[in-house]
Enzyme design. Structure first.
Site, PDB file in Angstrom:
ATOM      1  N   SER A 140       7.121  -2.419  -1.813  1.00 32.80           N
ATOM      2  CA  SER A 140       6.509  -2.567  -3.134  1.00 32.80           C
ATOM      3  C   SER A 140       6.591  -1.340  -4.031  1.00 32.80           C
ATOM      4  O   SER A 140       6.157  -1.384  -5.179  1.00 32.80           O
ATOM      5  CB  SER A 140       5.047  -2.987  -2.989  1.00 32.80           C
ATOM      6  N   LYS A 183      -1.521   2.760  -9.887  1.00 29.47           N
ATOM      7  CA  LYS A 183      -1.618   1.369  -9.461  1.00 29.47           C
ATOM      8  C   LYS A 183      -3.074   1.004  -9.182  1.00 29.47           C
ATOM      9  O   LYS A 183      -3.805   1.766  -8.543  1.00 29.47           O
ATOM     10  CB  LYS A 183      -0.774   1.160  -8.194  1.00 29.47           C
ATOM     11  N   SER A 186       5.015  -5.409  -5.194  1.00 26.95           N
ATOM     12  CA  SER A 186       3.808  -5.671  -5.949  1.00 26.95           C
ATOM     13  C   SER A 186       3.555  -4.638  -7.044  1.00 26.95           C
ATOM     14  O   SER A 186       2.744  -4.850  -7.943  1.00 26.95           O
ATOM     15  CB  SER A 186       2.604  -5.691  -4.996  1.00 26.95           C
TER      16      SER A 186
END
Length: 510
Positions: free
Chosen positions: A203, A104, A179
């Site tokens: 998330s 990420k 997210s």
């Protein structure tokens, strides 16, 4: 920045990503632990495995939009290093050595841009690696690239990225969750066998649920946050993602452990999560008490999700578990408390992005004061959702409102933790839905922040209490045909319990 997918919303037609992946179908479909075994046995090289996933990214990411940056050269160099060790007959540096990973884009790296999906950090190169990046490199795990997210990890649909929208591989017209939708979409589309996400209010677990993958939020303090760009420091936690429970546990052990660079890191042994996952694979849950929260479900939960969760509890019971209803009355106040605390910490953490020290700078033409340059930079560099949360948090912390809002929210946080503590006096773990619905259409909630915030209702309590949680695929909803995740929650620093139950549940579904 190297981008591999369409920018902005849209650009991809509705439908699932093609999964017939000849000629590398065999490699791409194998679990990470099996790939690692083949690499160590000399049956395949890490370079071949890594290249297969890079090829998959190249052929599919225009549709999926999972990656913001692909580092093919760096990934192959890391793979070659593992292959050299294997050729020399050296012991593997980790059980996952040679198996590539999607990271990420919230973790700083020295060999790739770190943007947090924000224009204010476009092109930023860090002088150091995040601690978990250092651990991943030391474990011989090639990093394929950096995945998309909601800007600064603020959002539940991956539509708040400044660069592109990520699409759910099961239906490209729908969200993969947020997210961390980029990492989850990469896993679900066969672009990576392993991934790293972050979880401030769900998330990791929410995208895992919506994409039919596995995602775990470790206990707060069990994994270092050093080098992870902060959203809300008392809530943030990074964690492992994969396509099955054992791979997730193996990655968990790679990244966990005390870090003197992180003041919130706890100095205690890493939970025996891999051993627990292997034990759970037997499918036997005899003697395990599983709590079912009275406040989870009901109104607002999609019928298809409720049906899958009912079937999941029935399966757990058939595997020997005892199901116990637990009452957590203060969960009714979680939403308000979470968003006051989260936005307040966002207001503080994002103050550093001022155009003065790093990142983008706007308006510095000699005609503006330093304060004006800061205002222009933030105005152009931050997206709408980030601005919304900064404003809300600044208001909550302002004179005259701090006691009324922030302190009250912290009191609710304590009550939520007490609800969990009472529940765990009766049960070993808690289970329930990870999300109230399956993946919603892109654009459906983007203009309704409250509806978007409510989507995290089942994941938020864990972050307030600092507890570990994991989402494991539970089936597909009959009314949409889309994945549903079962969330398993354990007491603090008892992460191994959720892995055992999740692995047993996974085994029972086969």
């Amino acid at each position: 920045m190297t981008e591999t997918a369409n920018s902005a919303a849209g650009g991809a037609a509705s439908g699932a990503v093609e999964t017939a992946l000849a000629p590398n179908e065999g490699l791409l479909s194998l679990p990470a632990h099996e790939l690692a075994a083949k690499i160590q046995a000399g049956e395949v090289t890490s370079r071949e495995v890594t290249q297969a996933f890079l090829d998959r990214i190249a052929e599919s990411d225009d549709a999926v939009g999972a990656f913001l940056h692909v580092g093919a050269e760096e990934a192959l160099a890391a793979a070659d290093a593992v292959d050299a060790q294997v050729a020399a007959g050296e012991e593997p540096v980790s059980p996952l050595a040679g198996v590539p990973l999607a990271l990420k884009d919230l973790f700083v790296t020295t060999d790739a841009p770190t943007t947090a999906a924000s224009k204010i950090l476009e092109g930023y190169m860090s002088p150091y690696d995040a601690t978990i990046v250092t651990k991943i490199r030391a474990a011989g795990i090639p990093i394929l690239g950096k995945t998309n997210l909601d800007e600064f990890a603020m959002g539940s649909s991956n539509e708040n990225s400044a660069y592109k929208v990520t699409h759910n591989p099961h239906d490209l017209s729908r969200t993969p969750g947020g997210s961390g939708g980029g990492t989850a979409a990469a896993l679900a589309s066969g672009q990576a066998p392993l991934g790293i996400g972050t979880d401030t209010g769900g998330s990791i677990r929410q995208p895992a649920s919506l994409t039919g993958t596995v995602g775990a939020k470790p206990t707060y303090g069990a994994v270092s946050r050093y080098g992870m760009i902060a959203n809300a420091s008392s809530l943030d936690q990074c964690g492992p993602c994969a396509n099955n429970v054992l791979d997730t546990a193996l990655l968990h052990e790679v990244i966990a452990g005390h870090d003197p660079f992180d003041a919130t890191s706890v100095d205690r042994p890493v939970s025996s999560v891999v051993e627990a996952a292997r034990e759970g694979a037997s499918g036997d849950l005899s003697g395990v008490r599983i709590g079912r929260v009275k406040q989870f479900g009901g109104e607002g939960t999609q019928a298809g999700v409720s049906d899958v969760i009912e079937a999941s509890f029935a399966q757990l019971e058939s595997q020997g578990a005892e199901i116990v209803e637990v009452d957590c009355p203060n969960f009714a106040h979680v939403m308000g408390a979470y968003y006051i605390i989260q936005t307040s910490e966002v207001s503080s953490n994002l103050a550093r992005f001022d155009g003065m020290r790093y990142g983008q700078r706007r308006g510095d033409d000699g005609s503006h004061s330093a304060e004006e340059v800061m205002a222009i930079t933030r105005g152009e560099g931050f997206g709408d959702e980030v601005k919304r949360r900064v404003i809300l948090g600044t208001y909550a912390l302002s004179v005259g409102y701090y006691d009324a809002y922030y302190l009250q929210a912290q009191r609710i946080r304590t009550l939520v933790a007490q609800d969990f503590a009472k529940a765990f006096e009766q049960v070993d773990v808690i289970a329930g839905p990870a999300t109230p619905t399956t993946a919603f259409k892109l654009g459906d909630k983007v203009d309704d922040p409250l509806a978007m915030y409510n989507f995290d209702l089942f994941t938020l309590p864990l972050n307030l209490a600092g507890l570990p949680g994991l989402s494991v695929p539970a089936g597909t909803a009959s009314d949409t045909g889309l994945p549903v995740g079962l969330q398993v929650i354990a007491p603090a620093f008892a992460d191994e319990r959720m892995y055992k139950v999740a692995a047993a549940f996974e085994a029972g579904r086969k």
